[in-house]
Scaffold this motif. Structure first.
Motif, mmCIF file in Angstrom:
data_model
loop_
_atom_site.group_PDB
_atom_site.id
_atom_site.type_symbol
_atom_site.label_atom_id
_atom_site.label_comp_id
_atom_site.label_asym_id
_atom_site.label_seq_id
_atom_site.Cartn_x
_atom_site.Cartn_y
_atom_site.Cartn_z
ATOM 1 N N LEU A 34 0.825 -1.206 0.000
ATOM 2 C CA LEU A 34 0.000 0.000 0.000
ATOM 3 C C LEU A 34 0.860 1.258 0.000
ATOM 4 N N LEU A 35 1.922 1.263 0.790
ATOM 5 C CA LEU A 35 2.800 2.429 0.835
ATOM 6 C C LEU A 35 3.520 2.619 -0.492
ATOM 7 N N ARG A 263 -12.229 -2.784 -4.245
ATOM 8 C CA ARG A 263 -11.805 -2.508 -5.623
ATOM 9 C C ARG A 263 -10.506 -1.715 -5.663
ATOM 10 N N ASP A 264 -10.218 -0.967 -4.576
ATOM 11 C CA ASP A 264 -8.968 -0.223 -4.514
ATOM 12 C C ASP A 264 -7.809 -1.084 -3.998
ATOM 13 N N LEU A 265 -8.150 -2.116 -3.221
ATOM 14 C CA LEU A 265 -7.123 -2.994 -2.694
ATOM 15 C C LEU A 265 -6.628 -4.000 -3.725
ATOM 16 N N LYS A 266 -7.551 -4.516 -4.519
ATOM 17 C CA LYS A 266 -7.190 -5.600 -5.434
ATOM 18 C C LYS A 266 -6.032 -5.258 -6.373
ATOM 19 N N PRO A 267 -6.045 -4.074 -7.036
ATOM 20 C CA PRO A 267 -4.936 -3.794 -7.951
ATOM 21 C C PRO A 267 -3.590 -3.650 -7.245
#
Length: 271
Positions: A34-35, A263-267
């Motif tokens: 994520l970072l 949906r923001d985590l998957k990519p």
């Protein structure tokens, strides 16, 4: 994917270029990814964040040497960014024994690491602390990849409010060859400026101990080179978790609106 040697050279370059290096602290593979997705250029592990994730109170002995190294491996393997490791006191008092953790951390994939001058019970005597840094420098220079070694002076967060001794230690650590100098507990710009002007190596400031109202530009102006946050992002995540859990306990679920969409985590996590 960058090779470890490329990561090591990049980490060195980030310390040598003009401006501040922001070094956020993930505690697992997911937070590391994520970072990276936000555009940070390098990362650092956190002993407090790791302890929190394991459900243990932070402190000497809460995380084993093997667990710490496995955390280094998980974070370094999850990202294309250089990773710096919080290596505690090396899990040993004797200088050469403590320095072996730098070798093992490099084998786990990190390209930088720090050793403390705190035994878990006391600050090491001055000469012994310097010997430990010298052993760390020797080990770092022997590695097959570029490795940035940080020497920590723990006085200010260990109940020993002695800035003169802290400066003396940092200066001796610099003379012993440390690449980066770090005195956790610096809070205000005046003290940061004094420390930065007293040594010739990059200074790391941790914002979990500093005045949170300070800006990157203000700290850069007084000579700070690197800014980390320790376990603060972990504590922030846990604060949000507890806020939602308390509302749920009381019968409410409005906190779901603030959750990060899948949906923001998957990519991020597919990468």
């Amino acid at each position: 994917m960058r090779s470890q040697a490329e990561k090591g050279r990049l980490f060195r370059d980030l310390h040598e270029r003009p401006g501040i290096l922001l070094l956020p602290n993930p505690w697992d593979a997911g937070t590391a990814k994520l970072l990276q997705s936000l555009g940070f250029e390098a990362l650092a592990t956190t002993s407090l964040g790791m302890s929190n994730a394991l459900g243990r109170a932070d402190g000497e002995g809460s995380v084993s040497r093997a667990e710490l190294l496995e955390n280094c491996r998980a974070i370094a393997g999850a990202t294309d960014l250089p990773v710096n490791a919080d290596l505690e006191n090396g899990y040993a008092d004797e200088p050469r024994a403590a320095a072996t953790i730098l070798r093992d951390a490099a084998e786990a994939g990190v390209v930088g690491g720090s050793l403390e001058d705190w035994s878990g019970e006391k600050i090491y005597d001055f000469n012994h602390a310097v010997e430990r840094v010298a052993a760390g420098v020797e080990m770092a220079r022997s590695l097959a990849v570029p490795f940035t070694f940080t020497a920590r002076a723990e006085n200010l967060i260990r109940g020993r409010d002695d800035l003169d001794d802290t400066l003396r230690r940092l200066q001796a650590f610099e003379k012993a060859g440390a690449d980066v100098l770090y005195a956790p507990g610096l809070r205000d710009l005046q003290t940061m400026k004094l420390v930065a002007s007293s040594v010739g190596r990059p200074i790391n400031v941790v914002m979990s101990a500093a005045d949170p109202a300070l800006s990157v530009d203000q700290m850069a102006a007084v000579g700070v080179k690197r800014i980390s946050v320790g376990g603060a992002l972990s504590r922030l995540a846990l604060a949000a978790f507890m806020k939602g859990a308390r509302e749920m306990k009381d019968g409410g679920f409005t906190w779901v609106r603030e959750a990060m969409p899948t949906r923001d985590l998957k990519p991020v996590f597919r990468s």
